[in-house]
Design a protein around this motif. Structure first.
Motif, short mmCIF file in Angstrom:
data_model
loop_
_atom_site.label_atom_id
_atom_site.label_comp_id
_atom_site.label_asym_id
_atom_site.label_seq_id
_atom_site.Cartn_x
_atom_site.Cartn_y
_atom_site.Cartn_z
N PRO A 175 -25.13 -33.95 6.67
CA PRO A 175 -25.40 -33.77 5.24
C PRO A 175 -24.81 -32.44 4.77
O PRO A 175 -25.04 -31.39 5.39
N SER A 176 -24.04 -32.47 3.67
CA SER A 176 -23.24 -31.31 3.30
C SER A 176 -23.15 -31.14 1.80
O SER A 176 -23.40 -32.07 1.03
N THR A 177 -22.74 -29.92 1.41
CA THR A 177 -22.28 -29.71 0.05
C THR A 177 -21.15 -28.71 0.07
O THR A 177 -21.11 -27.77 0.87
N TYR A 178 -20.19 -28.94 -0.84
CA TYR A 178 -18.99 -28.14 -0.98
C TYR A 178 -18.87 -27.86 -2.47
O TYR A 178 -18.80 -28.78 -3.28
N PHE A 179 -18.90 -26.59 -2.84
CA PHE A 179 -18.92 -26.26 -4.26
C PHE A 179 -17.75 -25.37 -4.64
O PHE A 179 -17.07 -24.79 -3.78
N ARG A 180 -17.51 -25.28 -5.94
CA ARG A 180 -16.43 -24.45 -6.47
C ARG A 180 -17.02 -23.16 -7.04
O ARG A 180 -18.11 -23.17 -7.62
N LEU A 181 -16.26 -22.08 -6.88
CA LEU A 181 -16.66 -20.81 -7.45
C LEU A 181 -15.51 -20.32 -8.33
O LEU A 181 -14.42 -20.01 -7.84
N GLY A 182 -15.76 -20.30 -9.65
CA GLY A 182 -14.71 -20.03 -10.62
C GLY A 182 -14.15 -18.62 -10.53
O GLY A 182 -14.89 -17.66 -10.30
N THR A 183 -12.83 -18.51 -10.75
CA THR A 183 -12.16 -17.20 -10.68
C THR A 183 -11.38 -16.87 -11.94
O THR A 183 -10.81 -15.78 -12.04
N ALA A 184 -11.32 -17.78 -12.93
CA ALA A 184 -10.50 -17.54 -14.12
C ALA A 184 -11.15 -16.50 -15.03
O ALA A 184 -12.35 -16.58 -15.31
N ILE A 185 -10.36 -15.54 -15.49
CA ILE A 185 -10.84 -14.49 -16.39
C ILE A 185 -10.14 -14.65 -17.73
O ILE A 185 -8.91 -14.76 -17.79
N GLU A 186 -10.91 -14.69 -18.79
CA GLU A 186 -10.37 -14.90 -20.13
C GLU A 186 -9.33 -13.83 -20.47
O GLU A 186 -9.49 -12.65 -20.17
N ASP A 187 -8.23 -14.29 -21.08
CA ASP A 187 -7.14 -13.42 -21.53
C ASP A 187 -6.34 -12.81 -20.38
O ASP A 187 -5.56 -11.87 -20.58
N LYS A 188 -6.53 -13.32 -19.17
CA LYS A 188 -5.71 -12.90 -18.04
C LYS A 188 -5.01 -14.11 -17.45
O LYS A 188 -5.59 -15.21 -17.43
N PRO A 189 -3.79 -13.96 -16.97
CA PRO A 189 -3.09 -15.10 -16.36
C PRO A 189 -3.89 -15.66 -15.19
O PRO A 189 -4.46 -14.90 -14.39
N SER A 190 -3.95 -16.98 -15.10
CA SER A 190 -4.65 -17.63 -13.99
C SER A 190 -3.71 -18.63 -13.35
O SER A 190 -3.27 -19.59 -13.99
N TYR A 191 -3.36 -18.37 -12.11
CA TYR A 191 -2.42 -19.23 -11.40
C TYR A 191 -3.17 -20.17 -10.47
O TYR A 191 -4.22 -19.83 -9.93
N ASP A 192 -2.61 -21.36 -10.30
CA ASP A 192 -3.27 -22.39 -9.50
C ASP A 192 -3.18 -22.05 -8.01
O ASP A 192 -2.39 -21.21 -7.57
N LEU A 193 -4.01 -22.73 -7.24
CA LEU A 193 -3.93 -22.64 -5.79
C LEU A 193 -2.54 -23.02 -5.32
O LEU A 193 -1.89 -23.88 -5.91
N HIS A 194 -2.09 -22.38 -4.28
CA HIS A 194 -0.78 -22.60 -3.67
C HIS A 194 0.37 -22.06 -4.53
O HIS A 194 1.53 -22.38 -4.26
#
Length: 399
Positions: free
Chosen positions: A346-365
């Motif tokens: 039994p598991s859970t896998y969650f996301r932790l947001g890193t996007a900061i408003e008004d700053k460039p946000s690049y995707d994984l990879h």
């Protein structure tokens, strides 16, 4: 019980964890080549007086055994490998290894888990049960999680529940993203080798054109998504590489197609394998040719268990406020080999947001992917709070 005040990451520890993250980022290593990373993690654990076990060649796990009675056995996984990408962030601690970069946040995942290890070990007298912290190599390769499972990382004693996170540039900084059911898709690869009969283009009736057969297969494969799958269920069947033919006036006798399938249920994953193989072979046969299909099962879907995910979600709301927790609308069709753990435990896998408003946000990879290091204490605190507030006392009665 550990108090909320005690588990907060103070400024001194935060600065040390940032220092650790920057070292990891500057010294990335590819899957199953993480020897320096393994040694660095081991050196930190030695410095902190924390026993550990090497598993495989480059994996490490730490068992934190509670001194406050019996309790559940909880596992946390962090991936430690990097990607074959040339970094373009311009950071002062950019990768020192040409063509290799932590472009998927694994340096952050590893640092967060090291923070969890440090905090929990100092307070093991207040813990019940056991927490097994797994530093896993080779997530970007095939079968790494399964290899650790085969080596017994979920046994001796049996792990009751597993947790993992992934930094996520598609959510605001500090936001916790949860989803019930499938989080990521399975990822399986296929190679279809079409065999015809070569000949001169002036006499096509004397040949069997492997290119024509391949084109028919290419047109038919998408019907496995549009006509053979439930319209509300995400499915991917993709061919990304073709090789065949030698000259414009020669009938090709051999063509190789390489592609991938992705699904969010085990049933659909199994069906796609059968259908890709049958469709390819039957089309080739109908034109007088042959098709051999090599189908490699790589990663199963990551499927969150409802009660574990609920425990994580409620803990995040209590710790950060309901406004900082969102239920994700749909799974990602990307893959993560944590699915091998979620198949067994039994598991859970969650996301932790890193996007900061008004700053460039690049995707994984992406070669410019980076994250604000203030996210590190948030991940540490959420893991520890979830363990102590719910999972430590809630595994048997499902929280």
């Amino acid at each position: 019980m550990i108090s909320e005040k005690e588990i907060l990451v103070n400024e001194e520890l935060k600065n040390r964890l940032i220092e650790i993250r920057r070292y990891l980022h500057q010294h990335p290593e590819l899957s199953f080549q993480e020897f320096r990373t393994r040694d660095y993690i081991a050196s930190l654990l030695d410095e902190w007086g924390i026993p550990f076990t090497i598993i495989g060649e480059t994996g490490i796990f730490v068992d934190i055994i509670g001194e406050n009675g019996e309790g559940p056995h909880i596992g946390i996984r962090a991936d430690i490998d990097a990607l074959p990408i040339q970094e373009k962030t311009g950071l002062p601690f950019s990768s020192s290894n040409t063509g290799i970069m932590h472009a998927c946040g694994h340096d952050g995942h590893t640092t967060i888990l090291l923070g969890v290890v440090y905090q929990l070990y100092q307070r093991k007298n207040l813990l019940s049960g056991r927490v097994r912290c797994i530093f896993q190599p080779g997530e970007e390769a095939d079968g790494a999680a399964q290899q650790l499972i085969n080596l017994g990382v979920l046994e001796n004693p049996r792990v009751d529940v597993m947790l993992a996170l992934h930094l996520w540039p598609h959510l605001p900084h500090g936001t916790v993203g949860v989803i019930y059911g499938a989080v990521t898709a399975s990822c399986d690869d296929f190679v279809i080798t079409v065999e015809g009969k070569g000949g001169h283009s002036a006499r096509p009736h004397q040949a069997i054109d492997a290119i024509t057969i391949s084109s028919q297969i290419l047109q038919a494969l998408p019907t496995l998504v549009t006509k053979s799958s439930r319209p509300v269920e995400p499915v991917v069947v993709h061919v990304g590489k073709i090789h065949g033919g030698t000259a414009n006036n020669v009938v090709a006798d051999n063509v190789v197609l390489e592609g991938t399938t992705r699904a969010v249920t085990l049933e659909t994953r199994k069906r796609l394998k059968i259908q890709v193989m049958e469709l390819s072979k039957n089309i080739a046969k109908s034109f007088g040719g042959k098709a051999a299909v090599h189908y490699k099962e790589s990663h199963p879907p990551v499927i969150n268990t409802q009660w574990v995910t609920h425990a994580l979600e409620e803990s995040a709301k209590e710790l950060f406020g309901s406004e900082q927790v969102v239920q994700l609308k749909e799974p990602s069709m990307g893959a993560d080999d944590f699915g091998s753990f979620s198949e067994k435990v039994p598991s859970t896998y969650f996301r932790l947001g890193t996007a900061i408003e008004d700053k460039p946000s690049y995707d994984l990879h992406h070669p410019q992917f980076d994250f604000d290091e203030e996210i590190i204490p948030i991940g540490v605190e959420l893991f520890i709070y979830t363990i102590k507030s719910r999972l430590q006392k809630g595994v048997e009665n499902k929280c």
